[in-house]
Scaffold this motif. Structure first.
Motif, PDB file in Angstrom:
ATOM      1  N   GLU A 225      53.684  40.209  34.602  1.00  0.00           N
ATOM      2  CA  GLU A 225      53.126  41.136  33.635  1.00  0.00           C
ATOM      3  C   GLU A 225      54.136  41.313  32.504  1.00  0.00           C
ATOM      4  O   GLU A 225      55.313  41.567  32.750  1.00  0.00           O
ATOM      5  CB  GLU A 225      52.811  42.483  34.290  1.00  0.00           C
ATOM      6  CG  GLU A 225      52.214  43.505  33.350  1.00  0.00           C
ATOM      7  CD  GLU A 225      51.915  44.826  34.050  1.00  0.00           C
ATOM      8  OE1 GLU A 225      50.961  45.505  33.663  1.00  0.00           O
ATOM      9  OE2 GLU A 225      52.654  45.163  35.004  1.00  0.00           O
ATOM     10  N   PRO A 242      49.227  42.401  29.495  1.00  0.00           N
ATOM     11  CA  PRO A 242      48.538  41.254  30.089  1.00  0.00           C
ATOM     12  C   PRO A 242      49.236  40.804  31.369  1.00  0.00           C
ATOM     13  O   PRO A 242      50.469  40.823  31.458  1.00  0.00           O
ATOM     14  CB  PRO A 242      48.611  40.194  28.997  1.00  0.00           C
ATOM     15  CG  PRO A 242      49.790  40.585  28.168  1.00  0.00           C
ATOM     16  CD  PRO A 242      49.884  42.073  28.231  1.00  0.00           C
ATOM     17  N   ARG A 250      43.199  37.283  35.884  1.00  0.00           N
ATOM     18  CA  ARG A 250      43.597  37.626  34.517  1.00  0.00           C
ATOM     19  C   ARG A 250      43.277  39.102  34.288  1.00  0.00           C
ATOM     20  O   ARG A 250      42.128  39.521  34.429  1.00  0.00           O
ATOM     21  CB  ARG A 250      42.855  36.764  33.502  1.00  0.00           C
ATOM     22  CG  ARG A 250      43.232  35.281  33.562  1.00  0.00           C
ATOM     23  CD  ARG A 250      42.141  34.418  32.980  1.00  0.00           C
ATOM     24  NE  ARG A 250      40.933  34.476  33.793  1.00  0.00           N
ATOM     25  CZ  ARG A 250      39.756  33.979  33.407  1.00  0.00           C
ATOM     26  NH1 ARG A 250      39.636  33.416  32.223  1.00  0.00           N
ATOM     27  NH2 ARG A 250      38.708  34.063  34.202  1.00  0.00           N
ATOM     28  N   LEU A 252      44.097  42.606  31.738  1.00  0.00           N
ATOM     29  CA  LEU A 252      44.664  43.243  30.560  1.00  0.00           C
ATOM     30  C   LEU A 252      44.718  44.737  30.815  1.00  0.00           C
ATOM     31  O   LEU A 252      43.678  45.393  30.943  1.00  0.00           O
ATOM     32  CB  LEU A 252      43.834  42.963  29.307  1.00  0.00           C
ATOM     33  CG  LEU A 252      44.327  43.654  28.019  1.00  0.00           C
ATOM     34  CD1 LEU A 252      45.735  43.177  27.666  1.00  0.00           C
ATOM     35  CD2 LEU A 252      43.368  43.422  26.866  1.00  0.00           C
TER      36      LEU A 252
END
Length: 715
Positions: A225, A242, A250, A252
């Protein structure tokens, strides 16, 4: 003195020159009318060519800045200034400059310092072969090395350092710019960046990347991260985080914070796509507090999550039930006003979101006042509770609302023997409205009068080694519930302990109340030893007129007396604390027992919690609870610390959770390591193993601090 004594004018020009050096090195603007400067030196000479020389332990004090040097040479012809070191210039603890020699131009704005070292806020030091001052704002350091680690004779290579072709310090923006930077650990190059910018230690917030963190789990593989912090203004900021893993996850993450004149709020959330579940996953929270004026405060904590496994998969708190709340409250010396709206979501296997009370509205107004004529004080509470389910089916989709008005009166007297007698009266009105449950009337009105008399007789004894207090208490209570039965929504779980032993009603809410005659009896003994030991024992029991068919807290369904309650407490001056609460029947069979043992000193902590609860239908506990939780922590030395947490379920004969943490922190770096295991004890939830590592470089940015020990090499 060779060359004779300098005239007053030349002496003033010399002071002006060294004052300019101070301004040059610290970035302060040149003043049209210079403030007086103080020059101290063993010797001051002036030659016929207009060259002034101060030598021998030279010290200049100007506008809060201090310059120390071996020699200062000022040429009045071109107004150039040359300083021979070793040079030390400081303007408080935030700026210290060391150099071997310096040259400054006539404008007193630009100059060069050789073999120099810059120390910022006693945290970051930058060594350079040459330092050049430009426009009174920028400090350029060539062939430089930056680090916040101590460099000593026995540790010539710092734990980490950044080598750069050039470092530019912008004192106005308080930023450090690196060109051709190489990050090294213990002298070994790790990575290269052609350009890099970091805040200097005096800047609290600055836009830029934060240090990355890594995490490895059995479900997601290896992940990294890299947060990016964005300063949106002095009152708000945004962090984007992210995260990528080796198993195609994946994420965010987002965090937004804003401060207002009368409050603050924080939004946090994440959006995830992975192969563990279909579709998008994530969570969102909004937390804030605001001062509404006139002592009213608004608090809100809103939360939503996509599925029951998300928090466990991504390292958040493993919650099996979440709630969103909005509350407005006001607390004053003699009154309380509160209104709360809550929305619940459950992930428990034995609960259904269609049939649990999802929307709850709760409010109360309480006021306390003195009673004239008869004395004492009274407290009146007006409260409301509403629960709504999503289902409309009979019984399982039941909705309820309750409005209650409760007023009481208390007055105490003390006689010459030290006895404390208290008279208590209470009158309660409750109105219940029930929908979607044919087993109960739509509307029920209930009136409950209560009277009680209490007698306490404390005995005190003091000798050469200790002070003891023995206090027996007897409380006689009568109450009668007048009205039809109502569904029990808020009184399903109650605690029977030393704090509630003498309560008029030991249920948590008002749906179920104790009724009839009862005697609450208890005795407390406390001993205070002169050496610092404190010990105490409380024993109590409740005797009732009628058999307890309502299963009041702490009672058996076949006896008129409650379980025995016994509490033992011990507190030592050496950091040992013990408390044990036991609840057992007349045949001494234990129904509940909770043991808490803790010990701590300045470097260590140890805690043990053991809980045993017998299965109880009345308290919505279908099976026995028999578990132990162990916590421990140790500060091994000035830099190393560790922690442990472990829980074990004896009934399931399996571990529940285990976590091991290790931390290294010195003046320039912090490393956090964690290893945890969530054992699968709940159906349909994945058991996960989680390994995390987070590294923080200390010194860049004012929000970080190193180990709490003085800087400087040990002799």
């Amino acid at each position: 003195m060779p060359g004779g004594l300098p005239r007053a004018g030349t002496f003033a020009r010399l002071c002006l020159g060294v004052a300019g050096l101070a301004l040059l090195s610290t970035g302060a603007p040149a003043q049209e009318t210079p403030a007086p400067a103080t020059l101290l030196a063993d010797q001051i000479t002036a030659d016929p060519n207009g060259v002034l020389t101060a030598s021998g332990s030279v010290e200049v004090i100007y506008d809060g800045r201090r310059l120390r040097a071996d020699t200062i040479i000022y040429d009045t012809r071109d107004e150039s200034l040359r300083v021979v070191g070793p040079i030390q210039l400081s303007s408080g603890p935030g700026f210290v400059l060391l150099a071997s020699e310096a040259e400054i131009d006539g404008a007193l704005r630009d100059g060069i310092l050789r073999s120099a070292r810059l120390v910022l806020d006693q945290k970051v030091q930058i060594a350079a072969s040459e330092i050049q001052r430009v426009n009174g704002r920028y400090t350029q350091l060539y062939r430089s090395v930056a680090s916040s680690c101590e460099v000593c004779a026995d540790r010539p290579v710092p734990l980490w350092q950044i080598r750069a072709k050039r470092i530019v310090h912008d004192e106005l923006e308080r930023q450090l710019y690196f060109e051709n930077a190489v990050f090294e650990v213990a002298g070994v190059p790790i990575f290269y960046l052609p350009q890099m910018r970091v805040p200097d230690p005096t800047l609290e917030r600055a836009t830029g990347f934060l240090f990355p963190s890594a995490r490895t789990t059995s479900a997601l593989g290896v992940g990294i991260e890299v947060p990016y912090f964005i300063e949106l203004g002095p009152d708000k900021d945004l962090t984007l985080s992210p995260q990528l893993t080796t198993r195609n996850s994946r994420t965010l993450g987002v965090r937004y914070r804003q401060a207002f004149a009368r409050g603050e709020l924080t939004f946090a959330g994440a959006l995830t796509r992975d192969e563990l579940e279909e579709g998008d996953r994530g969570y969102a929270t909004l937390v804030g507090t605001f001062d509404l004026g006139r002592d009213f405060v608004l608090d809100f904590d809103l939360e939503t999550v996509s599925d029951d496994q998300y928090y466990r998969d991504y390292g958040f708190d493993d919650e099996d039930r979440i709630d969103s709340t909005i509350e407005v409250s006001r607390v004053r010396r003699d009154s309380l006003q509160r209104g709360t709206a809550s929305y619940f979501t459950t992930f428990r296997a034995d609960e259904d979101n269609e049939t649990i009370p999802r929307f709850v509205l709760d409010g109360e107004y309480t006021r306390r006042y003195d009673v004239p004529v008869i004395g004492g004080y009274s407290e009146t509470t007006l409260s409301f509770l509403g629960l709504q389910r999503e289902s409309d089916e009979d019984e399982i989709g039941r909705d309820t609302r309750r409005l209650s008005l409760v007023t009481d009166w208390r007055r105490s007297w003390t006689n010459d023997l030290g006895m404390v007698g208290t008279a208590i009266g209470e009158l309660a009105f409750d109105v219940f409205d029930t929908r979607h449950d044919e087993a109960f009337p739509d509307t029920v009105t209930r009136v409950t009068p209560t009277v009680a008399a209490e007698l306490r007789w404390p005995f005190s004894r003091t000798d050469a080694t200790s002070h003891s207090v023995l206090e027996p208490v007897v409380q006689l209570v009568w109450s009668e519930v007048n009205g039809d039965d109502v569904p029990n929504e808020d009184s399903t779980v109650a605690e029977f302990d030393e704090a509630s032993l003498f309560d008029l009603n030991r249920f948590a809410g008002r749906d179920q109340l104790e009724s009839g005659w009862r005697a609450n009896v208890g005795v407390t003994w406390t001993r205070f030893d002169n050496s610092g030991w404190i010990s105490g024992v409380t024993v109590g029991r409740v005797f009732r007129e009628n058999q307890n068919t309502a299963l009041a807290p702490g009672a058996s369904d076949t006896e008129r007396a409650s379980d025995w309650l016994a509490t033992v407490q011990l507190d030592s001056p050496g950091g040992l604390q013990l408390i044990n609460r036991a609840q057992f029947a007349s045949d001494f069979s234990i129904n509940k027992n909770a043991l808490r043992l803790a010990w701590s000193d300045p470097r260590s902590r140890l805690g043990l919690t053991y809980t045993w609860l017998r299965a109880s239908e009345a308290e919505s506990r279908p099976s026995d609870t028999n578990e132990v939780v162990l916590t421990a922590g140790r500060q091994f030395n000035d830099t190393w610390a560790g922690g442990l947490e472990y829980s074990y379920d004896f009934d399931a004969s399996s571990s529940r959770e285990a976590e091991l943490t290790l931390q290294y922190q010195n003046e320039c770096i912090r490393v956090d390591l964690s290893l945890s295991q969530d054992f699968d004890t709940v159906e349909d939830l994945r058991s996960t193993t989680d390994f995390g590592i987070k590294v923080s470089l200390i010194g860049f940015g004012a929000g970080q601090s190193g180990a709490q020990r003085s800087r400087g090499c040990r002799g």
